[in-house]
Motif scaffolding. Structure first.
Motif, PDB file in Angstrom:
ATOM      1  N   VAL A  41       0.833  -1.206   0.000  1.00 15.11           N
ATOM      2  CA  VAL A  41       0.000   0.000   0.000  1.00 15.11           C
ATOM      3  C   VAL A  41       0.865   1.253   0.000  1.00 15.11           C
ATOM      4  N   LEU A  42       1.895   1.274   0.861  1.00 12.71           N
ATOM      5  CA  LEU A  42       2.724   2.467   0.987  1.00 12.71           C
ATOM      6  C   LEU A  42       3.487   2.777  -0.292  1.00 12.71           C
ATOM      7  N   TYR A  43       4.156   1.778  -0.864  1.00 14.33           N
ATOM      8  CA  TYR A  43       4.978   2.063  -2.046  1.00 14.33           C
ATOM      9  C   TYR A  43       4.136   2.330  -3.279  1.00 14.33           C
ATOM     10  N   GLN A  44       2.958   1.743  -3.367  1.00 11.51           N
ATOM     11  CA  GLN A  44       2.055   2.098  -4.453  1.00 11.51           C
ATOM     12  C   GLN A  44       1.686   3.579  -4.360  1.00 11.51           C
ATOM     13  N   ALA A  45       1.390   4.043  -3.152  1.00 11.90           N
ATOM     14  CA  ALA A  45       1.027   5.448  -2.966  1.00 11.90           C
ATOM     15  C   ALA A  45       2.211   6.361  -3.264  1.00 11.90           C
ATOM     16  N   LEU A  46       3.401   5.994  -2.810  1.00 10.92           N
ATOM     17  CA  LEU A  46       4.583   6.803  -3.101  1.00 10.92           C
ATOM     18  C   LEU A  46       4.818   6.898  -4.606  1.00 10.92           C
ATOM     19  N   TYR A  47       4.605   5.794  -5.288  1.00  6.49           N
ATOM     20  CA  TYR A  47       4.740   5.802  -6.747  1.00  6.49           C
ATOM     21  C   TYR A  47       3.676   6.692  -7.387  1.00  6.49           C
ATOM     22  N   ASP A  48       2.459   6.591  -6.892  1.00  3.45           N
ATOM     23  CA  ASP A  48       1.353   7.361  -7.471  1.00  3.45           C
ATOM     24  C   ASP A  48       1.559   8.860  -7.344  1.00  3.45           C
ATOM     25  N   VAL A  81      -2.289  12.817   2.039  1.00  3.07           N
ATOM     26  CA  VAL A  81      -1.317  13.213   3.064  1.00  3.07           C
ATOM     27  C   VAL A  81       0.080  13.293   2.444  1.00  3.07           C
ATOM     28  N   LEU A  82       0.446  12.312   1.631  1.00 10.42           N
ATOM     29  CA  LEU A  82       1.783  12.312   1.030  1.00 10.42           C
ATOM     30  C   LEU A  82       1.989  13.532   0.119  1.00 10.42           C
ATOM     31  N   ARG A  83       0.959  13.887  -0.640  1.00 11.80           N
ATOM     32  CA  ARG A  83       1.087  15.068  -1.509  1.00 11.80           C
ATOM     33  C   ARG A  83       1.284  16.346  -0.689  1.00 11.80           C
ATOM     34  N   LYS A  84       0.510  16.481   0.383  1.00 11.71           N
ATOM     35  CA  LYS A  84       0.640  17.667   1.211  1.00 11.71           C
ATOM     36  C   LYS A  84       2.023  17.724   1.860  1.00 11.71           C
TER      37      LYS A  84
END
Length: 273
Positions: free
Chosen positions: A121-128, A262-265
């Motif tokens: 889940v985490l690395y998919q989001a970081l990639y996205d 959250v990651l984008r912010k």
């Protein structure tokens, strides 16, 4: 972990160590020479010392038991079975703080959030959101790179039932403090996953030189707290996010959209590389 490996696991946060690399699945090299992936020599040395720590007897016993008994699906792996150091560049502007390695994830692969469903889940989001070179993390030699981001945890050993004790958390804190101090010249934002990580990280931020408000801010998903630094321009924006645990992601408490938001912010607060 065999008897010869056990001699390498006696180091504590205050005693340097240089553990040997271990073989990976089907004989592949499982742990790179620079285990944390950073370019800074001091951070590389810190990662080596982390991987040789043996400060908590309960955690040492558990990580070695898991590495010895294995899970049937990973019977052909040589488990890492040691503390798992941070992963990512030494000049990271964004830090992600988790909880602890998973017994058959990081404890198997030797890299944070690698080889388990939370990491999926985490690395998919970081990639996205453009912070990782690929959406998957399966082994230390899979080619994954992080862009301006480092991943770490307040407890570096896999704990029984995924629950470190307060004493184990406190014993491991000096590693996080040292890591934060080394990252401080470039670090501008942090995403803390879960309440346990939040409670562990705030004292570490204070010990590393940032000013934590009193009373200490409570954890909540999406919260954002500004910490002043010892010098102008090195303040830190700290974001709270629900942990990427299976319980949270399977129940929808944390969705991919919530995590990416959250990651984008946080990436925006960290600024460009």
């Amino acid at each position: 972990m065999d008897a010869s490996d056990a001699s390498d696991a006696s180091h504590t946060p205050d005693s340097p160590g240089t553990p040997r690399a271990r073989s990976g699945r089907s004989g592949r090299f499982a742990v790179p020479v620079e285990a944390g992936g950073g370019s800074g020599p001091a951070l590389v040395e810190l990662d080596r010392r982390v991987a040789g720590c043996g400060a908590c007897p309960r955690l040492v016993a558990w990580r070695e038991e898991v590495a010895r008994d294995k899970r049937a699906a990973f019977a052909d792996w040589t488990y890492w079975g040691r503390p798992v150091p941070g992963f990512g560049p030494a000049d990271a502007r964004l830090l992600i703080v988790g909880l602890a390695p998973a017994a058959h994830g990081g404890n198997r692969t030797g890299r944070m959030f690698t080889g388990d469903r939370s990491g999926d889940v985490l690395y998919q989001a970081l990639y996205d959101v453009g912070l990782a070179s690929q959406p998957t993390a399966v082994s230390v030699d899979d080619g994954l790179e992080l862009y301006g981001v480092r991943v770490t945890s307040p407890v570096h050993c896999a704990p029984p039932a995924n629950r470190p004790t307060p004493g184990e958390r406190d014993a491991c804190r000096p590693w996080l403090v040292q890591e934060l101090r080394l990252l401080r010249p470039t670090l501008r934002a942090v995403v803390v996953l879960g309440a346990f990580g939040w409670q562990a990280a705030l004292p570490a931020f204070a010990a590393a030189g940032w000013v934590v408000p009193r009373p200490r801010p409570g954890f909540a998903h999406g919260t954002r707290v500004r910490l002043d630094g010892p010098q102008d321009g090195d303040g830190l924006d700290v974001f709270g996010c629900f942990h990427v645990s299976q319980r949270n992601t399977f129940t929808g408490r944390l969705t991919p959209e919530m995590l990416c938001d959250v990651l984008r912010k946080a990436a925006g607060a960290a600024g460009p590389e």
